[in-house]
Design an enzyme around this catalytic site. Structure first.
Site, PDB file in Angstrom:
ATOM      1  N   LYS A   1      19.152  19.370  -3.635  1.00 48.45           N
ATOM      2  CA  LYS A   1      20.059  20.526  -3.688  1.00 48.45           C
ATOM      3  C   LYS A   1      20.957  20.620  -2.454  1.00 48.45           C
ATOM      4  O   LYS A   1      20.714  19.960  -1.441  1.00 48.45           O
ATOM      5  CB  LYS A   1      19.221  21.793  -3.840  1.00 48.45           C
ATOM      6  CG  LYS A   1      18.445  21.865  -5.162  1.00 48.45           C
ATOM      7  CD  LYS A   1      17.784  23.229  -5.317  1.00 48.45           C
ATOM      8  CE  LYS A   1      17.007  23.317  -6.615  1.00 48.45           C
ATOM      9  NZ  LYS A   1      16.446  24.675  -6.811  1.00 48.45           N
TER      10      LYS A   1
ATOM     11  N   TYR B   1      21.305  25.661 -15.730  1.00 50.27           N
ATOM     12  CA  TYR B   1      20.272  26.691 -15.518  1.00 50.27           C
ATOM     13  C   TYR B   1      20.328  27.805 -16.563  1.00 50.27           C
ATOM     14  O   TYR B   1      19.823  28.902 -16.311  1.00 50.27           O
ATOM     15  CB  TYR B   1      20.408  27.285 -14.112  1.00 50.27           C
ATOM     16  CG  TYR B   1      19.798  26.436 -13.014  1.00 50.27           C
ATOM     17  CD1 TYR B   1      18.435  26.136 -13.013  1.00 50.27           C
ATOM     18  CD2 TYR B   1      20.573  25.967 -11.960  1.00 50.27           C
ATOM     19  CE1 TYR B   1      17.864  25.378 -12.002  1.00 50.27           C
ATOM     20  CE2 TYR B   1      20.006  25.205 -10.932  1.00 50.27           C
ATOM     21  CZ  TYR B   1      18.649  24.917 -10.964  1.00 50.27           C
ATOM     22  OH  TYR B   1      18.076  24.173  -9.954  1.00 50.27           O
TER      23      TYR B   1
ATOM     24  N   ASN C   1      15.800  25.802  -1.948  1.00 50.26           N
ATOM     25  CA  ASN C   1      14.491  25.148  -1.844  1.00 50.26           C
ATOM     26  C   ASN C   1      14.552  23.627  -2.009  1.00 50.26           C
ATOM     27  O   ASN C   1      13.590  22.994  -2.433  1.00 50.26           O
ATOM     28  CB  ASN C   1      13.499  25.799  -2.812  1.00 50.26           C
ATOM     29  CG  ASN C   1      13.896  25.635  -4.261  1.00 50.26           C
ATOM     30  OD1 ASN C   1      14.969  25.119  -4.560  1.00 50.26           O
ATOM     31  ND2 ASN C   1      13.034  26.059  -5.169  1.00 50.26           N
TER      32      ASN C   1
ATOM     33  N   HIS D   1      14.991  20.231  -7.151  1.00 50.88           N
ATOM     34  CA  HIS D   1      14.623  20.690  -8.492  1.00 50.88           C
ATOM     35  C   HIS D   1      13.929  19.538  -9.200  1.00 50.88           C
ATOM     36  O   HIS D   1      14.298  18.386  -9.004  1.00 50.88           O
ATOM     37  CB  HIS D   1      15.864  21.086  -9.301  1.00 50.88           C
ATOM     38  CG  HIS D   1      15.585  21.217 -10.779  1.00 50.88           C
ATOM     39  ND1 HIS D   1      15.099  22.372 -11.320  1.00 50.88           N
ATOM     40  CD2 HIS D   1      15.671  20.317 -11.795  1.00 50.88           C
ATOM     41  CE1 HIS D   1      14.896  22.178 -12.630  1.00 50.88           C
ATOM     42  NE2 HIS D   1      15.255  20.940 -12.930  1.00 50.88           N
TER      43      HIS D   1
ATOM     44  N   GLU E   1      17.462  17.448 -19.555  1.00 49.79           N
ATOM     45  CA  GLU E   1      18.118  17.473 -18.240  1.00 49.79           C
ATOM     46  C   GLU E   1      18.655  16.090 -17.867  1.00 49.79           C
ATOM     47  O   GLU E   1      19.729  15.975 -17.272  1.00 49.79           O
ATOM     48  CB  GLU E   1      17.134  17.986 -17.181  1.00 49.79           C
ATOM     49  CG  GLU E   1      16.818  19.466 -17.375  1.00 49.79           C
ATOM     50  CD  GLU E   1      15.828  20.021 -16.352  1.00 49.79           C
ATOM     51  OE1 GLU E   1      15.510  21.214 -16.442  1.00 49.79           O
ATOM     52  OE2 GLU E   1      15.371  19.265 -15.470  1.00 49.79           O
TER      53      GLU E   1
HETATM   54  P1  CMP Z   1      14.340  25.298  -9.599  1.00 50.47           P
HETATM   55  O1  CMP Z   1      13.071  24.535  -9.729  1.00 50.47           O
HETATM   56  O2  CMP Z   1      15.587  24.526  -9.445  1.00 50.47           O
HETATM   57  O3  CMP Z   1      14.492  26.251 -10.880  1.00 50.47           O
HETATM   58  C1  CMP Z   1      15.129  27.499 -10.838  1.00 50.47           C
HETATM   59  C2  CMP Z   1      15.574  27.885  -9.462  1.00 50.47           C
HETATM   60  O4  CMP Z   1      15.859  29.251  -9.280  1.00 50.47           O
HETATM   61  C3  CMP Z   1      14.450  27.623  -8.467  1.00 50.47           C
HETATM   62  O5  CMP Z   1      14.217  26.260  -8.320  1.00 50.47           O
HETATM   63  C4  CMP Z   1      14.966  28.363  -7.255  1.00 50.47           C
HETATM   64  O6  CMP Z   1      15.887  27.607  -6.517  1.00 50.47           O
HETATM   65  C5  CMP Z   1      15.692  29.528  -7.908  1.00 50.47           C
HETATM   66  N1  CMP Z   1      14.907  30.741  -7.750  1.00 50.47           N
HETATM   67  C6  CMP Z   1      13.698  30.993  -8.252  1.00 50.47           C
HETATM   68  N2  CMP Z   1      13.274  32.217  -7.890  1.00 50.47           N
HETATM   69  C7  CMP Z   1      14.264  32.737  -7.122  1.00 50.47           C
HETATM   70  C8  CMP Z   1      14.424  33.959  -6.425  1.00 50.47           C
HETATM   71  N3  CMP Z   1      13.487  34.911  -6.460  1.00 50.47           N
HETATM   72  N4  CMP Z   1      15.569  34.143  -5.751  1.00 50.47           N
HETATM   73  C9  CMP Z   1      16.525  33.189  -5.725  1.00 50.47           C
HETATM   74  N5  CMP Z   1      16.424  32.009  -6.361  1.00 50.47           N
HETATM   75  C10 CMP Z   1      15.303  31.785  -7.043  1.00 50.47           C
END
Ligand code: CMP
Length: 139
Positions: free
Chosen positions: A10, A50, A113, A116, A127
């Site tokens: 990311k 998403y 984070n 993904h 995906e």
């Molecule tokens: P990902 O595994 O890419 O799938 C959905 C994404 O939403 C997740 O990782 C996070 O990056 C994001 N996400 C999940 N929970 C939150 C949250 N509480 N606030 C902001 N982003 C979130």
């Protein structure tokens, strides 16, 4: 069984030049990178990816973040690749991620984070098809 899963490095991670360090963790875990490209998503493209999170309060922020800097999209292959990749990534929230995982070491917050990974065989197939053609997967 040998599986393929879709992984995304990311914007928070590409910005900090962490692509190689994250790929090393995947490879050390026995995952093979069978396709990979660095792209810059539009907000709309991130939004389609998403779509399942459309009703979540963080959806707009998530799409803006994913379009803020380049991402590296990749296909990882290996025995039980979907679960293995999720193990290497660690919990969504870096505060809960096990030591040594990508998110424990590199993630900045639950939103930013670093990676993904697909969560099931059906989502992995969808995906992968969103970003790659069959010809681009080189096992
Ligand atoms: P990902 O595994 O890419 O799938 C959905 C994404 O939403 C997740 O990782 C996070 O990056 C994001 N996400 C999940 N929970 C939150 C949250 N509480 N606030 C902001 N982003 C979130």
């Amino acid at each position: 069984a040998v599986e393929r899963t879709l992984s995304i490095i990311k914007p928070d991670a590409t910005k900090r030049n962490l692509t190689g360090k994250i790929n090393a963790k995947f490879e050390d875990a026995g995952l093979r990178i069978v396709a990979q490209k660095r792209i810059k998503l539009t907000k709309e493209q991130a939004g389609v990816f998403y779509e399942v999170h459309k009703e979540r309060p963080f959806y707009d922020e998530l799409c803006a973040f994913m379009a803020s800097e380049p991402v590296v999209v990749q296909v990882l292959e290996g025995e039980g690749a979907i679960a293995k990749n999720r193990e290497v990534m660690g919990a969504t929230n870096p505060a809960d991620a096990a030591p040594g995982t990508v998110r424990a070491e590199f993630a900045e917050s639950v939103g930013e984070n670093s990676v993904h990974g697909s969560d099931a065989p059906e989502t992995a197939a969808a995906e992968i098809a969103y970003f790659f053609s069959g010809l681009e997967l080189v096992g």
